[in-house]
Motif scaffolding. Structure first.
Motif, mmCIF file in Angstrom:
data_model
loop_
_atom_site.group_PDB
_atom_site.id
_atom_site.type_symbol
_atom_site.label_atom_id
_atom_site.label_comp_id
_atom_site.label_asym_id
_atom_site.label_seq_id
_atom_site.Cartn_x
_atom_site.Cartn_y
_atom_site.Cartn_z
ATOM 1 N N MET A 173 15.452 77.164 44.258
ATOM 2 C CA MET A 173 14.777 76.488 43.154
ATOM 3 C C MET A 173 15.552 76.658 41.852
ATOM 4 O O MET A 173 15.664 75.727 41.044
ATOM 5 N N TRP A 174 16.103 77.855 41.623
ATOM 6 C CA TRP A 174 16.922 78.085 40.437
ATOM 7 C C TRP A 174 18.112 77.132 40.419
ATOM 8 O O TRP A 174 18.438 76.550 39.381
ATOM 9 N N ASP A 175 18.768 76.963 41.577
ATOM 10 C CA ASP A 175 19.916 76.056 41.657
ATOM 11 C C ASP A 175 19.492 74.630 41.340
ATOM 12 O O ASP A 175 20.223 73.898 40.655
ATOM 13 N N THR A 176 18.318 74.226 41.825
ATOM 14 C CA THR A 176 17.812 72.883 41.556
ATOM 15 C C THR A 176 17.578 72.681 40.066
ATOM 16 O O THR A 176 17.941 71.646 39.492
ATOM 17 N N ILE A 177 16.988 73.684 39.416
ATOM 18 C CA ILE A 177 16.720 73.592 37.976
ATOM 19 C C ILE A 177 18.026 73.505 37.194
ATOM 20 O O ILE A 177 18.149 72.707 36.252
ATOM 21 N N ARG A 178 19.013 74.294 37.582
ATOM 22 C CA ARG A 178 20.321 74.250 36.906
ATOM 23 C C ARG A 178 20.958 72.865 37.030
ATOM 24 O O ARG A 178 21.564 72.358 36.083
ATOM 25 N N LYS A 179 20.834 72.250 38.201
ATOM 26 C CA LYS A 179 21.408 70.910 38.410
ATOM 27 C C LYS A 179 20.717 69.880 37.526
ATOM 28 O O LYS A 179 21.366 68.977 36.979
ATOM 29 N N LEU A 180 19.402 70.009 37.374
ATOM 30 C CA LEU A 180 18.669 69.083 36.517
ATOM 31 C C LEU A 180 19.163 69.169 35.071
ATOM 32 O O LEU A 180 19.349 68.153 34.399
ATOM 33 N N VAL A 181 19.386 70.389 34.611
ATOM 34 C CA VAL A 181 19.872 70.587 33.238
ATOM 35 C C VAL A 181 21.294 70.055 33.102
ATOM 36 O O VAL A 181 21.648 69.427 32.096
ATOM 37 N N ALA A 182 22.118 70.293 34.119
ATOM 38 C CA ALA A 182 23.503 69.803 34.097
ATOM 39 C C ALA A 182 23.544 68.281 34.011
ATOM 40 O O ALA A 182 24.499 67.701 33.466
ATOM 41 N N GLN A 183 22.498 67.631 34.525
ATOM 42 C CA GLN A 183 22.422 66.165 34.489
ATOM 43 C C GLN A 183 21.781 65.646 33.205
ATOM 44 O O GLN A 183 21.584 64.444 33.050
ATOM 45 N N GLY A 184 21.447 66.568 32.275
ATOM 46 C CA GLY A 184 20.961 66.150 30.967
ATOM 47 C C GLY A 184 19.497 66.401 30.673
ATOM 48 O O GLY A 184 19.015 66.058 29.591
ATOM 49 N N SER A 185 18.762 66.986 31.615
ATOM 50 C CA SER A 185 17.342 67.230 31.390
ATOM 51 C C SER A 185 17.125 68.438 30.473
ATOM 52 O O SER A 185 17.966 69.336 30.399
ATOM 53 N N THR A 186 15.995 68.443 29.792
ATOM 54 C CA THR A 186 15.513 69.604 29.046
ATOM 55 C C THR A 186 14.372 70.214 29.852
ATOM 56 O O THR A 186 13.538 69.489 30.385
ATOM 57 N N VAL A 187 14.349 71.539 29.957
ATOM 58 C CA VAL A 187 13.337 72.209 30.781
ATOM 59 C C VAL A 187 12.601 73.258 29.962
ATOM 60 O O VAL A 187 13.231 74.078 29.277
ATOM 61 N N LEU A 188 11.278 73.220 30.017
ATOM 62 C CA LEU A 188 10.463 74.323 29.504
ATOM 63 C C LEU A 188 9.740 74.927 30.700
ATOM 64 O O LEU A 188 9.047 74.220 31.425
ATOM 65 N N LEU A 189 9.954 76.217 30.902
ATOM 66 C CA LEU A 189 9.296 76.871 32.038
ATOM 67 C C LEU A 189 8.529 78.097 31.586
ATOM 68 O O LEU A 189 8.934 78.798 30.662
ATOM 69 N N THR A 190 7.390 78.307 32.214
ATOM 70 C CA THR A 190 6.661 79.554 32.027
ATOM 71 C C THR A 190 6.959 80.443 33.225
ATOM 72 O O THR A 190 7.123 79.947 34.345
ATOM 73 N N THR A 191 7.060 81.721 32.994
ATOM 74 C CA THR A 191 7.332 82.639 34.097
ATOM 75 C C THR A 191 6.893 84.046 33.725
ATOM 76 O O THR A 191 6.850 84.406 32.550
#
Length: 308
Positions: A173-191
């Motif tokens: 899942m971490w790898d998926t999130i990193r790929k999304l950001v690399a493609q230009g997305s902005t991410v806000l996550l709670t953890t």
């Protein structure tokens, strides 16, 4: 323009304040983490930002658009994956993606194309037509994330995206999130996972008891709570008192003693070599020497524990 602007956000339930005057901005293209213990106000904050919960006072802007005055427009700009899956358990992954694609006003042809793209992107092709009851927790989370990305939002909200997942699936899942950001997305996550925030977030806001207690990059937060930890063992029990005095003289700090093990703080790594030379001069032999930089665990404990 920031992706998100949160100004004096407050949520009250009667006399209880769940979120207390929180303000922060999220830059375009970054991963921004909301970190805090259970019940700290992370999910309540996220639900207000995403218009799922009415704001008591304050304001939220999504790419410059007020989330209350321009609710429909601001909602069209983000995707949300919550703690609990929004997918239909009685149909397949392919059918879920098709239905949500049509709900997002894609044509039938475009829905089929987008569904196949997402099944491929999230490694669900081989399980696309199987019942969801046969899906692992990680597969369900990937499908839920895929659903939130159907209309290619520039902003993605992830509410505790890896809760309950095994270590391997969390890493995926971490790898998926990193790929999304690399493609230009902005991410806000709670953890609530410190390693997750450290691995993914460009900046972190630490929330406790509904208040924003600190914000910064992981490195900035670690530096703010103190220096490098030094631990070593005094081999000769009879020389412990001499060693304690010497360490205090050298570092000017109080030290912790457990049996023959001494712990102290280095404000500068250059303090280490003179200390070792001083110990050698008075023939104090040591072992089990470790030098440890502050971690997010230290930040979390320092900012939240004992603040009740």
């Amino acid at each position: 323009m920031n992706a998100i602007e949160v100004n004096h956000l407050t949520k009250k339930y009667g006399n209880k304040t769940a979120v207390d005057d929180i303000s922060f901005n999220v830059k375009k293209g970054e991963v921004f983490g909301l970190l805090g213990p259970n019940g700290a106000g992370k999910t309540t904050t996220l639900r207000m930002i995403t218009t799922l919960l009415k704001i008591t006072s304050g304001s939220v802007k999504i790419f410059g658009h007020d989330s209350v005055k321009e609710g429909r427009l601001s909602r069209s700009m983000f995707g949300l994956t919550g703690q609990y899956a929004s997918i239909d358990e009685d149909i397949s992954a392919r059918e879920n993606l098709m239905i949500f694609s049509r709900l997002n006003e894609l044509s039938r042809a475009s829905s089929k194309q987008r569904t196949q793209e997402l099944l491929t992107k999230f490694s669900l092709v081989n399980s696309a037509d199987k019942p969801l009851k046969d899906f692992s927790g990680g597969m369900r989370r990937r499908l839920d994330l895929a659903v939130s990305l159907i209309d290619r939002p520039a902003l993605i909200f992830l509410d505790e995206p890896t809760t309950g997942l095994d270590p391997r699936t969390r890493t995926q899942m971490w790898d998926t999130i990193r790929k999304l950001v690399a493609q230009g997305s902005t991410v806000l996550l709670t953890t609530q996972y410190l390693d997750e925030a450290d691995q993914l977030a460009d900046r972190i806001a630490v929330i406790d008891h509904g208040k924003l207690v600190k914000i910064g990059t992981p490195e900035e937060l670690k530096k703010q709570i103190g220096g490098t930890k030094l631990n070593f063992t005094i081999n000769d029990n009879s020389k412990i008192n001499t060693a304690i005095k010497l360490v205090k003289d050298q570092l000017g700090e109080s030290i912790s003693v457990t049996g023959q093990q001494l712990s102290a703080t280095l404000h500068n790594i250059d303090q280490l070599a003179p200390l070792l030379v001083a110990l050698q001069k008075v023939k104090i032999a040591i072992s089990n020497l470790t030098v440890q930089e502050p971690s997010l665990d230290d930040v979390f404990m320092n900012l939240t524990v004992g603040k009740n």
